[in-house]
Design a protein around this motif. Sequence first.
Motif, PDB file in Angstrom:
ATOM      1  N   UNK A   1     -32.823 100.773  12.256  1.00 59.42           N
ATOM      2  CA  UNK A   1     -33.989 100.269  13.289  1.00 59.42           C
ATOM      3  C   UNK A   1     -33.388  98.275  14.236  1.00 59.42           C
ATOM      4  N   UNK A   2     -33.011  97.902  13.412  1.00 57.57           N
ATOM      5  CA  UNK A   2     -32.221  96.216  13.564  1.00 57.57           C
ATOM      6  C   UNK A   2     -32.981  95.826  12.505  1.00 57.57           C
ATOM      7  N   UNK A   3     -33.211  96.230  11.737  1.00 62.24           N
ATOM      8  CA  UNK A   3     -33.910  94.753  10.536  1.00 62.24           C
ATOM      9  C   UNK A   3     -33.073  94.753   9.192  1.00 62.24           C
ATOM     10  N   UNK A   4     -32.115  94.107   9.573  1.00 60.96           N
ATOM     11  CA  UNK A   4     -31.507  94.266   8.302  1.00 60.96           C
ATOM     12  C   UNK A   4     -32.058  94.002   6.495  1.00 60.96           C
ATOM     13  N   UNK A   5     -33.153  93.073   6.647  1.00 60.50           N
ATOM     14  CA  UNK A   5     -33.840  92.739   5.411  1.00 60.50           C
ATOM     15  C   UNK A   5     -34.853  94.092   3.832  1.00 60.50           C
ATOM     16  N   UNK A   6     -34.142  94.460   3.861  1.00 60.55           N
ATOM     17  CA  UNK A   6     -34.984  95.936   3.073  1.00 60.55           C
ATOM     18  C   UNK A   6     -34.790  95.638   1.931  1.00 60.55           C
ATOM     19  N   UNK A   7     -35.662  96.111   1.055  1.00 55.70           N
ATOM     20  CA  UNK A   7     -36.063  95.619  -0.559  1.00 55.70           C
ATOM     21  C   UNK A   7     -36.401  96.774  -1.168  1.00 55.70           C
ATOM     22  N   UNK A   8     -35.486  97.436  -2.047  1.00 53.82           N
ATOM     23  CA  UNK A   8     -36.071  98.899  -2.902  1.00 53.82           C
ATOM     24  C   UNK A   8     -36.935  98.528  -3.587  1.00 53.82           C
ATOM     25  N   UNK A   9     -38.129  99.666  -4.464  1.00 54.33           N
ATOM     26  CA  UNK A   9     -38.647  98.920  -5.006  1.00 54.33           C
ATOM     27  C   UNK A   9     -38.788 100.515  -6.473  1.00 54.33           C
ATOM     28  N   UNK A  10     -38.398 100.615  -6.836  1.00 49.27           N
ATOM     29  CA  UNK A  10     -38.972 101.699  -8.031  1.00 49.27           C
ATOM     30  C   UNK A  10     -40.513 101.772  -8.674  1.00 49.27           C
ATOM     31  N   UNK A  11     -40.805 102.945  -8.229  1.00 53.24           N
ATOM     32  CA  UNK A  11     -42.258 102.554  -9.101  1.00 53.24           C
ATOM     33  C   UNK A  11     -42.537 103.461  -9.759  1.00 53.24           C
ATOM     34  N   UNK A  12     -41.804 105.014 -10.479  1.00 53.32           N
ATOM     35  CA  UNK A  12     -41.765 105.537 -11.340  1.00 53.32           C
ATOM     36  C   UNK A  12     -41.951 106.953 -10.437  1.00 53.32           C
ATOM     37  N   UNK A  13     -41.421 108.246 -10.889  1.00 51.24           N
ATOM     38  CA  UNK A  13     -41.525 109.258  -9.892  1.00 51.24           C
ATOM     39  C   UNK A  13     -42.070 110.295 -11.386  1.00 51.24           C
ATOM     40  N   UNK A  14     -42.757 111.871  -9.917  1.00 53.14           N
ATOM     41  CA  UNK A  14     -43.401 112.626 -11.078  1.00 53.14           C
ATOM     42  C   UNK A  14     -42.566 113.169 -11.532  1.00 53.14           C
ATOM     43  N   UNK A  15     -42.841 113.625 -12.980  1.00 53.41           N
ATOM     44  CA  UNK A  15     -41.742 114.450 -14.000  1.00 53.41           C
ATOM     45  C   UNK A  15     -43.091 115.639 -14.649  1.00 53.41           C
ATOM     46  N   UNK A  16     -43.088 116.264 -15.709  1.00 55.01           N
ATOM     47  CA  UNK A  16     -43.126 117.179 -15.472  1.00 55.01           C
ATOM     48  C   UNK A  16     -44.354 116.607 -16.690  1.00 55.01           C
ATOM     49  N   UNK A  17     -44.258 115.673 -18.108  1.00 53.85           N
ATOM     50  CA  UNK A  17     -45.355 114.921 -18.661  1.00 53.85           C
ATOM     51  C   UNK A  17     -46.376 113.997 -17.905  1.00 53.85           C
ATOM     52  N   UNK A  18     -46.771 114.379 -17.893  1.00 51.60           N
ATOM     53  CA  UNK A  18     -47.706 113.127 -17.366  1.00 51.60           C
ATOM     54  C   UNK A  18     -49.438 112.762 -18.092  1.00 51.60           C
ATOM     55  N   UNK A  19     -49.212 112.779 -19.236  1.00 54.12           N
ATOM     56  CA  UNK A  19     -50.423 112.774 -20.456  1.00 54.12           C
ATOM     57  C   UNK A  19     -50.222 111.589 -20.239  1.00 54.12           C
ATOM     58  N   UNK A  20     -48.348 111.200 -21.062  1.00 50.54           N
ATOM     59  CA  UNK A  20     -48.921 109.853 -21.393  1.00 50.54           C
ATOM     60  C   UNK A  20     -48.574 108.235 -20.638  1.00 50.54           C
TER      61      UNK A  20
END
Length: 352
Positions: free
Chosen positions: A234-253
């Motif tokens: 779309x014309x914006x070259x200023x992009x930063x990627x942010x990893x914030x955790x993904x959903x997996x099978x263990x959400x207890x801890x």
Amino acid sequence: MIVVMKVGSPEPEISRISAEFQSWGLNPEKIVGKHKVVFGLVGETVDLDPLQIQEISPWIENVLRVEQPFKRASLEYRHGEYSEVIVSTPNGNIPIGKNHPVSIVAGPCSVENEEMIVETARRVKAAGAQFLRGGAYKPRTSPYAFQGHGESALGLLAAAKEATGLGIITEVMDAADLDKIVEVADVIQVGARNMQNFSLLKKVGAKDKPVLIKRGMSATIDEWLMAAEYILAAGNPNVILCERGIRTFDGKYTRNTLDLSVLPVLRALTHLPIMIDPSHGTGKSDYVPSMAMASLAAGADSLMIEVHPNPAKALSDGPQSLTPERFDRLTQELAVIGKTIGRWPQPQMVLA
């Protein structure tokens, strides 16, 4: 497809070649590297013969096809050179990228009131943060949970910005709010739930502010990079990627699984800067310092850490928020690692 020019290529020849590509119906995007100029050819390039292109000028060194589906986001597109995002803030221009010191983003999940956000901004700045994060509009799983104060919270972020000079990062949820957010924010955040809101991505890409795009909670790396591609296209070259955790099978801890393996993977795939959010990645404040230090050691360009003056009374995400005192100790711990790997900011890490 990319066209690599030889070192020392004269500017008139570069301009002539650019005009030639345009006459073919292509959009040549010029990328100026440290030593060479590279053209990224955007358009119908499937039937183009690389050898034929190379013959149009003796100054063309090489012609390569970009094999990845995410063309502009790929490392190939910049011929192996990592990009930087320069964020303009009241305190000066802050660079984010692989070849710069790590930048620290800190603040509460939600903006609650002026006293709270201004005081938090002062505390995180004193500890070494360059950016204040705070949600004016909050996407929540439950419709009955606190949704943020909306437009009035933008005014509170502006007050914190004026008081401290910190850059502001806040999330856009609806394109209707985008213009109001752009007036205050120095970086526009696209949250995990909107990572594949393609209409919103196009509108954000049309703005001239840097964009932080968080990885969707169930998104593959390819899907994440293709979402970034929408903004770049779309014309914006200023992009930063942010990893914030993904959903997996263990959400207890932990709230999510913080995928630190994305750091070496993304380094091999894309030129874009990479931020890690260990607060959402773990969901528990006790785990945030360890994961923040691990992220820095693994090569993160920036860290986003939630800080609240009284986490027990926070209106959202209190369990994953550090107190200002704990955040201050964390930055001292991070400094040990950052200085060892040569990526810790000097006291004046601001470009004039």
